[in-house]
Design an enzyme around this catalytic site. Structure first.
Site, PDB file in Angstrom:
ATOM      1  N   GLN A 202     -42.178 -51.715-105.916  1.00 28.26           N
ATOM      2  CA  GLN A 202     -42.896 -52.865-106.506  1.00 28.26           C
ATOM      3  C   GLN A 202     -44.407 -52.633-106.538  1.00 28.26           C
ATOM      4  OE1 GLN A 202     -42.797 -57.496-105.555  1.00 28.26           O
ATOM      5  NE2 GLN A 202     -44.006 -56.461-104.013  1.00 28.26           N
TER       6      GLN A 202
ATOM      7  N   LYS B 246     -43.961 -49.259 -88.485  1.00 24.72           N
ATOM      8  CA  LYS B 246     -45.218 -49.562 -89.185  1.00 24.72           C
ATOM      9  C   LYS B 246     -46.392 -49.601 -88.216  1.00 24.72           C
ATOM     10  CE  LYS B 246     -44.618 -50.108 -93.676  1.00 24.72           C
ATOM     11  NZ  LYS B 246     -45.399 -49.376 -94.683  1.00 24.72           N
TER      12      LYS B 246
ATOM     13  N   ARG C 294     -33.434 -38.834-106.150  1.00 26.71           N
ATOM     14  CA  ARG C 294     -32.315 -39.784-106.054  1.00 26.71           C
ATOM     15  C   ARG C 294     -31.300 -39.411-107.121  1.00 26.71           C
ATOM     16  NH1 ARG C 294     -34.672 -40.985-101.741  1.00 26.71           N
ATOM     17  NH2 ARG C 294     -35.969 -42.817-101.464  1.00 26.71           N
TER      18      ARG C 294
ATOM     19  N   THR D 100     -48.557 -53.970 -92.378  1.00 25.81           N
ATOM     20  CA  THR D 100     -47.797 -55.182 -92.680  1.00 25.81           C
ATOM     21  C   THR D 100     -47.924 -56.276 -91.632  1.00 25.81           C
ATOM     22  OG1 THR D 100     -45.525 -56.053 -92.802  1.00 25.81           O
ATOM     23  CG2 THR D 100     -45.791 -53.948 -91.698  1.00 25.81           C
TER      24      THR D 100
ATOM     25  N   GLU E  64     -45.519 -57.790 -90.549  1.00 31.29           N
ATOM     26  CA  GLU E  64     -44.379 -57.629 -89.631  1.00 31.29           C
ATOM     27  C   GLU E  64     -44.833 -57.071 -88.286  1.00 31.29           C
ATOM     28  OE1 GLU E  64     -40.705 -58.086 -89.746  1.00 31.29           O
ATOM     29  OE2 GLU E  64     -41.673 -59.591 -90.976  1.00 31.29           O
TER      30      GLU E  64
ATOM     31  N   ARG F 214     -39.933 -57.375-107.635  1.00 35.94           N
ATOM     32  CA  ARG F 214     -39.489 -57.324-106.240  1.00 35.94           C
ATOM     33  C   ARG F 214     -38.035 -56.854-106.191  1.00 35.94           C
ATOM     34  NH1 ARG F 214     -40.958 -56.669-101.015  1.00 35.94           N
ATOM     35  NH2 ARG F 214     -41.352 -58.614 -99.912  1.00 35.94           N
TER      36      ARG F 214
ATOM     37  N   TYR G 205     -38.366 -51.621 -88.171  1.00 32.88           N
ATOM     38  CA  TYR G 205     -39.348 -51.458 -89.257  1.00 32.88           C
ATOM     39  C   TYR G 205     -40.756 -51.775 -88.748  1.00 32.88           C
ATOM     40  CZ  TYR G 205     -42.101 -52.857 -93.369  1.00 32.88           C
ATOM     41  OH  TYR G 205     -43.097 -53.016 -94.305  1.00 32.88           O
TER      42      TYR G 205
ATOM     43  N   MET H 189     -41.352 -38.307 -97.907  1.00 30.27           N
ATOM     44  CA  MET H 189     -42.242 -38.563 -96.757  1.00 30.27           C
ATOM     45  C   MET H 189     -41.832 -37.774 -95.523  1.00 30.27           C
ATOM     46  SD  MET H 189     -44.489 -40.412 -98.033  1.00 30.27           S
ATOM     47  CE  MET H 189     -45.463 -40.750 -96.574  1.00 30.27           C
TER      48      MET H 189
HETATM   49  P1  NDP Z   1     -40.488 -51.007-102.126  1.00 33.33           P
HETATM   50  O1  NDP Z   1     -39.336 -50.998-101.198  1.00 33.33           O
HETATM   51  O2  NDP Z   1     -40.394 -51.727-103.428  1.00 33.33           O
HETATM   52  O3  NDP Z   1     -40.910 -49.490-102.467  1.00 33.33           O
HETATM   53  C1  NDP Z   1     -40.810 -48.475-101.512  1.00 33.33           C
HETATM   54  C2  NDP Z   1     -41.115 -47.136-102.155  1.00 33.33           C
HETATM   55  O4  NDP Z   1     -41.004 -46.106-101.176  1.00 33.33           O
HETATM   56  C3  NDP Z   1     -40.166 -46.746-103.298  1.00 33.33           C
HETATM   57  O5  NDP Z   1     -40.914 -46.119-104.314  1.00 33.33           O
HETATM   58  C4  NDP Z   1     -39.252 -45.745-102.635  1.00 33.33           C
HETATM   59  O6  NDP Z   1     -38.676 -44.808-103.525  1.00 33.33           O
HETATM   60  C5  NDP Z   1     -40.236 -45.035-101.734  1.00 33.33           C
HETATM   61  N1  NDP Z   1     -39.585 -44.270-100.674  1.00 33.33           N
HETATM   62  C6  NDP Z   1     -38.640 -44.704 -99.794  1.00 33.33           C
HETATM   63  N2  NDP Z   1     -38.276 -43.692 -98.975  1.00 33.33           N
HETATM   64  C7  NDP Z   1     -39.004 -42.602 -99.337  1.00 33.33           C
HETATM   65  C8  NDP Z   1     -39.073 -41.271 -98.873  1.00 33.33           C
HETATM   66  N3  NDP Z   1     -38.325 -40.850 -97.842  1.00 33.33           N
HETATM   67  N4  NDP Z   1     -39.940 -40.425 -99.470  1.00 33.33           N
HETATM   68  C9  NDP Z   1     -40.696 -40.823-100.521  1.00 33.33           C
HETATM   69  N5  NDP Z   1     -40.663 -42.072-101.005  1.00 33.33           N
HETATM   70  C10 NDP Z   1     -39.833 -42.962-100.428  1.00 33.33           C
HETATM   71  O7  NDP Z   1     -41.748 -51.565-101.292  1.00 33.33           O
HETATM   72  P2  NDP Z   1     -43.001 -52.449-101.786  1.00 33.33           P
HETATM   73  O8  NDP Z   1     -43.516 -51.898-103.038  1.00 33.33           O
HETATM   74  O9  NDP Z   1     -42.657 -53.885-101.663  1.00 33.33           O
HETATM   75  O10 NDP Z   1     -44.029 -52.166-100.597  1.00 33.33           O
HETATM   76  C11 NDP Z   1     -44.925 -51.045-100.641  1.00 33.33           C
HETATM   77  C12 NDP Z   1     -45.361 -50.693 -99.243  1.00 33.33           C
HETATM   78  O11 NDP Z   1     -46.020 -51.810 -98.641  1.00 33.33           O
HETATM   79  C13 NDP Z   1     -44.224 -50.324 -98.285  1.00 33.33           C
HETATM   80  O12 NDP Z   1     -44.717 -49.354 -97.403  1.00 33.33           O
HETATM   81  C14 NDP Z   1     -43.967 -51.628 -97.534  1.00 33.33           C
HETATM   82  O13 NDP Z   1     -43.391 -51.353 -96.271  1.00 33.33           O
HETATM   83  C15 NDP Z   1     -45.372 -52.179 -97.436  1.00 33.33           C
HETATM   84  N6  NDP Z   1     -45.502 -53.624 -97.368  1.00 33.33           N
HETATM   85  C16 NDP Z   1     -44.904 -54.403 -98.312  1.00 33.33           C
HETATM   86  C17 NDP Z   1     -45.095 -55.765 -98.305  1.00 33.33           C
HETATM   87  C18 NDP Z   1     -44.452 -56.644 -99.307  1.00 33.33           C
HETATM   88  O14 NDP Z   1     -44.416 -57.864 -99.081  1.00 33.33           O
HETATM   89  N7  NDP Z   1     -44.001 -56.138-100.447  1.00 33.33           N
HETATM   90  C19 NDP Z   1     -45.949 -56.395 -97.267  1.00 33.33           C
HETATM   91  C20 NDP Z   1     -46.569 -55.467 -96.362  1.00 33.33           C
HETATM   92  C21 NDP Z   1     -46.342 -54.129 -96.423  1.00 33.33           C
HETATM   93  P3  NDP Z   1     -37.241 -45.098-104.276  1.00 33.33           P
HETATM   94  O15 NDP Z   1     -37.573 -45.962-105.448  1.00 33.33           O
HETATM   95  O16 NDP Z   1     -36.794 -43.752-104.654  1.00 33.33           O
HETATM   96  O17 NDP Z   1     -36.375 -45.778-103.259  1.00 33.33           O
HETATM   97  P1  GDR Z   2     -39.483 -59.772 -94.766  1.00 34.97           P
HETATM   98  O1  GDR Z   2     -38.926 -60.207 -96.210  1.00 34.97           O
HETATM   99  O2  GDR Z   2     -38.421 -59.507 -93.800  1.00 34.97           O
HETATM  100  O3  GDR Z   2     -40.522 -60.802 -94.405  1.00 34.97           O
HETATM  101  O4  GDR Z   2     -40.188 -58.379 -95.101  1.00 34.97           O
HETATM  102  P2  GDR Z   2     -37.527 -60.799 -96.660  1.00 34.97           P
HETATM  103  O5  GDR Z   2     -37.777 -61.390 -98.005  1.00 34.97           O
HETATM  104  O6  GDR Z   2     -36.422 -59.823 -96.518  1.00 34.97           O
HETATM  105  O7  GDR Z   2     -37.269 -61.972 -95.579  1.00 34.97           O
HETATM  106  C1  GDR Z   2     -38.145 -63.085 -95.457  1.00 34.97           C
HETATM  107  C2  GDR Z   2     -37.516 -64.145 -94.547  1.00 34.97           C
HETATM  108  O8  GDR Z   2     -36.404 -64.745 -95.214  1.00 34.97           O
HETATM  109  C3  GDR Z   2     -35.339 -64.873 -94.293  1.00 34.97           C
HETATM  110  N1  GDR Z   2     -34.053 -64.921 -95.007  1.00 34.97           N
HETATM  111  C4  GDR Z   2     -33.549 -63.941 -95.768  1.00 34.97           C
HETATM  112  N2  GDR Z   2     -34.027 -62.714 -96.083  1.00 34.97           N
HETATM  113  C5  GDR Z   2     -33.283 -61.940 -96.902  1.00 34.97           C
HETATM  114  N3  GDR Z   2     -33.750 -60.740 -97.269  1.00 34.97           N
HETATM  115  N4  GDR Z   2     -32.059 -62.327 -97.370  1.00 34.97           N
HETATM  116  C6  GDR Z   2     -31.518 -63.543 -97.055  1.00 34.97           C
HETATM  117  O9  GDR Z   2     -30.426 -63.884 -97.485  1.00 34.97           O
HETATM  118  C7  GDR Z   2     -32.317 -64.399 -96.217  1.00 34.97           C
HETATM  119  N5  GDR Z   2     -32.132 -65.642 -95.721  1.00 34.97           N
HETATM  120  C8  GDR Z   2     -33.184 -65.955 -94.992  1.00 34.97           C
HETATM  121  C9  GDR Z   2     -35.468 -63.624 -93.402  1.00 34.97           C
HETATM  122  O10 GDR Z   2     -34.719 -63.807 -92.211  1.00 34.97           O
HETATM  123  C10 GDR Z   2     -36.971 -63.601 -93.216  1.00 34.97           C
HETATM  124  O11 GDR Z   2     -37.345 -64.456 -92.171  1.00 34.97           O
HETATM  125  C11 GDR Z   2     -40.955 -58.179 -96.285  1.00 34.97           C
HETATM  126  C12 GDR Z   2     -40.840 -56.695 -96.682  1.00 34.97           C
HETATM  127  O12 GDR Z   2     -41.433 -56.520 -97.939  1.00 34.97           O
HETATM  128  C13 GDR Z   2     -41.529 -55.805 -95.655  1.00 34.97           C
HETATM  129  O13 GDR Z   2     -41.547 -54.469 -96.149  1.00 34.97           O
HETATM  130  C14 GDR Z   2     -42.966 -56.307 -95.487  1.00 34.97           C
HETATM  131  O14 GDR Z   2     -43.624 -55.530 -94.521  1.00 34.97           O
HETATM  132  C15 GDR Z   2     -42.968 -57.765 -95.075  1.00 34.97           C
HETATM  133  O15 GDR Z   2     -42.305 -58.523 -96.072  1.00 34.97           O
HETATM  134  C16 GDR Z   2     -44.367 -58.341 -94.919  1.00 34.97           C
END
Ligand code: NDP
Ligand code: GDR
Length: 330
Positions: A12, A153, A35, A125, A127, A184, A149, A59
């Site tokens: 994303q 992190k 993949r 994050t 988290e 997302r 996770y 990675m």
């Molecule tokens: P996504 O899960 O959408 O994307 C993760 C990316 O990492 C994908 O491109 C995936 O590739 C790649 N990836 C996974 N494993 C490997 C690997 N072994 N080697 C190389 N690439 C890999 O995450 P987001 O875009 O939502 O988040 C981006 C970053 O920010 C992440 O590090 C996440 O933990 C962190 N983060 C996200 C938040 C959020 O709310 N979205 C909040 C705080 C932090 P592939 O498509 O092939 O699976």
């Molecule tokens: P989070 O996001 O764990 O905060 O991590 P997620 O959307 O998975 O969960 C948020 C909250 O919702 C509650 N929940 C559920 N969650 C999921 N996925 N599915 C369900 O059915 C459901 N029902 C309730 C969860 O328990 C949780 O409390 C995301 C990721 O993007 C991380 O990589 C990033 O670091 C953090 O946000 C900030």
């Protein structure tokens, strides 16, 4: 022309960041993991697939990261790659540690060995705050991660700080709170809900199974948050910044917004299913983005209602077949 390298470009944030950097005139390179199926649907959706340069790598493979840093000739590296789904981190804790934790030092070493003046962004994050030690979390709030996770992190965060202090490298850690978008992944709760609202409205789904709907999150729009990443690397020094909206909402209230937008009452469609409970939950996240607002001149532009309705509208189009997002066809 400036070059940037993005790991996680198929995710994303990677897709939105690539778009932002292209608009700013960067040559954009991305690390793409091998993949068996196509992972380029987000880049396709944004219409930028042909404009980015993809380099195979992982990675967990230091040599591939060295190669990527060298080929890209990047002056900025954004590490967005991770096993990022909290739920999966209990199923695959070691993979999560290797990719989300040790992967960070692999990339930092690739940079240090190639050119230590390269600027580095680490996707940290909220988290890491986990069992929150203060009601509102800022850069000075102690960490207490609650999932494999979050623990992985935390390593990534501290090794980023350590490389800044040890080697004087320009490394920044963005402590980003949850951010969402139509791009997302479907397993995260906002997208699961907006997709379900669309499918239920259009008669192709009946019920939505969720876990803990009393959890509270500080949700923002991914498009706004990638700007903060870029701003961090434009500062004179690397630093750590909380990026958040400063508002928190329950999963329950987020559901209400989504269902109401298509004229439904969420209560009629939700089933609480313990399958989605987590072994250890993060009950509340609420960030204080004052430092980012003051030092980076950053601000969140999209509120939760705008975000969720944008996502429901995109899912309505997708479920109706008006827009095709290949990886999401069910
Ligand atoms: P996504 O899960 O959408 O994307 C993760 C990316 O990492 C994908 O491109 C995936 O590739 C790649 N990836 C996974 N494993 C490997 C690997 N072994 N080697 C190389 N690439 C890999 O995450 P987001 O875009 O939502 O988040 C981006 C970053 O920010 C992440 O590090 C996440 O933990 C962190 N983060 C996200 C938040 C959020 O709310 N979205 C909040 C705080 C932090 P592939 O498509 O092939 O699976
Ligand atoms: P989070 O996001 O764990 O905060 O991590 P997620 O959307 O998975 O969960 C948020 C909250 O919702 C509650 N929940 C559920 N969650 C999921 N996925 N599915 C369900 O059915 C459901 N029902 C309730 C969860 O328990 C949780 O409390 C995301 C990721 O993007 C991380 O990589 C990033 O670091 C953090 O946000 C900030």
């Amino acid at each position: 022309m400036k070059s940037a390298l993005i790991t996680g470009i198929t995710g994303q944030d990677g897709a939105y960041l690539a778009q932002l950097l292209l608009n700013k005139g960067y040559e954009v390179y991305g690390v793409i993991a091998r993949r068996s199926t196509d992972t380029l649907w987000r880049l396709n959706y944004l219409g930028i697939k042909e404009q980015v340069n993809l380099i195979e790598g992982d990675m967990s493979d230091l040599s591939s990261l060295i190669r990527a840093v060298q080929i890209s000739n990047a002056s900025e590296v954004y590490n967005l790659a991770a096993q990022s789904f909290v739920g999966t981190s209990w199923e695959q804790p070691i993979l999560t540690a290797n990719v989300t934790g040790v992967g960070v030092v692999n990339l930092l070493e690739a940079i240090r060995l190639t050119d230590p003046t390269i600027r580095y962004y680490q996707a940290s994050t909220s988290e890491m705050f986990g069992l929150v030690q203060e009601p509102i979390q800022s850069e000075t709030t102690p960490f207490y991660p609650r999932s494999p996770y979050g623990v992985a992190k935390l390593y990534g965060h501290w090794i980023t700080v350590n490389y800044r202090e040890s080697f004087n490298m320009h490394t920044s850690s963005g402590i980003l709170f949850n951010h969402e978008s139509p791009l997302r992944g479907i397993e995260f709760v906002t997208r699961k809900v907006t997709d379900a609202a669309a499918r239920i409205k259009l008669g192709v789904q009946d019920k939505l199974h969720l876990g803990n709907i009393d959890a509270k999150r500080d949700w923002g729009f991914a498009g706004d948050y990638v700007e903060a990443m870029w701003l961090m690397l434009q500062q004179d020094q690397g630093d750590d910044y909380v990026v958040a909206t400063g508002k928190t909402t329950t999963v329950r209230d987020m559901c209400e917004i989504a269902f109401k937008h298509v004229g439904l009452n969420y209560i009629d469609h939700i089933v609480i299913d313990p399958q989605f409970y987590r072994p250890a939950e993060v009950d509340l996240l609420l960030g204080n983005p004052t430092k980012a607002m003051k030092q980076l001149n950053w601000e969140p532009k999209t509120n939760l209602e705008q975000l969720i309705t944008m996502m429901v509208d995109a899912d309505m189009k997708r479920v109706k077949g008006e827009v095709q997002i290949l990886a999401e066809v069910q």
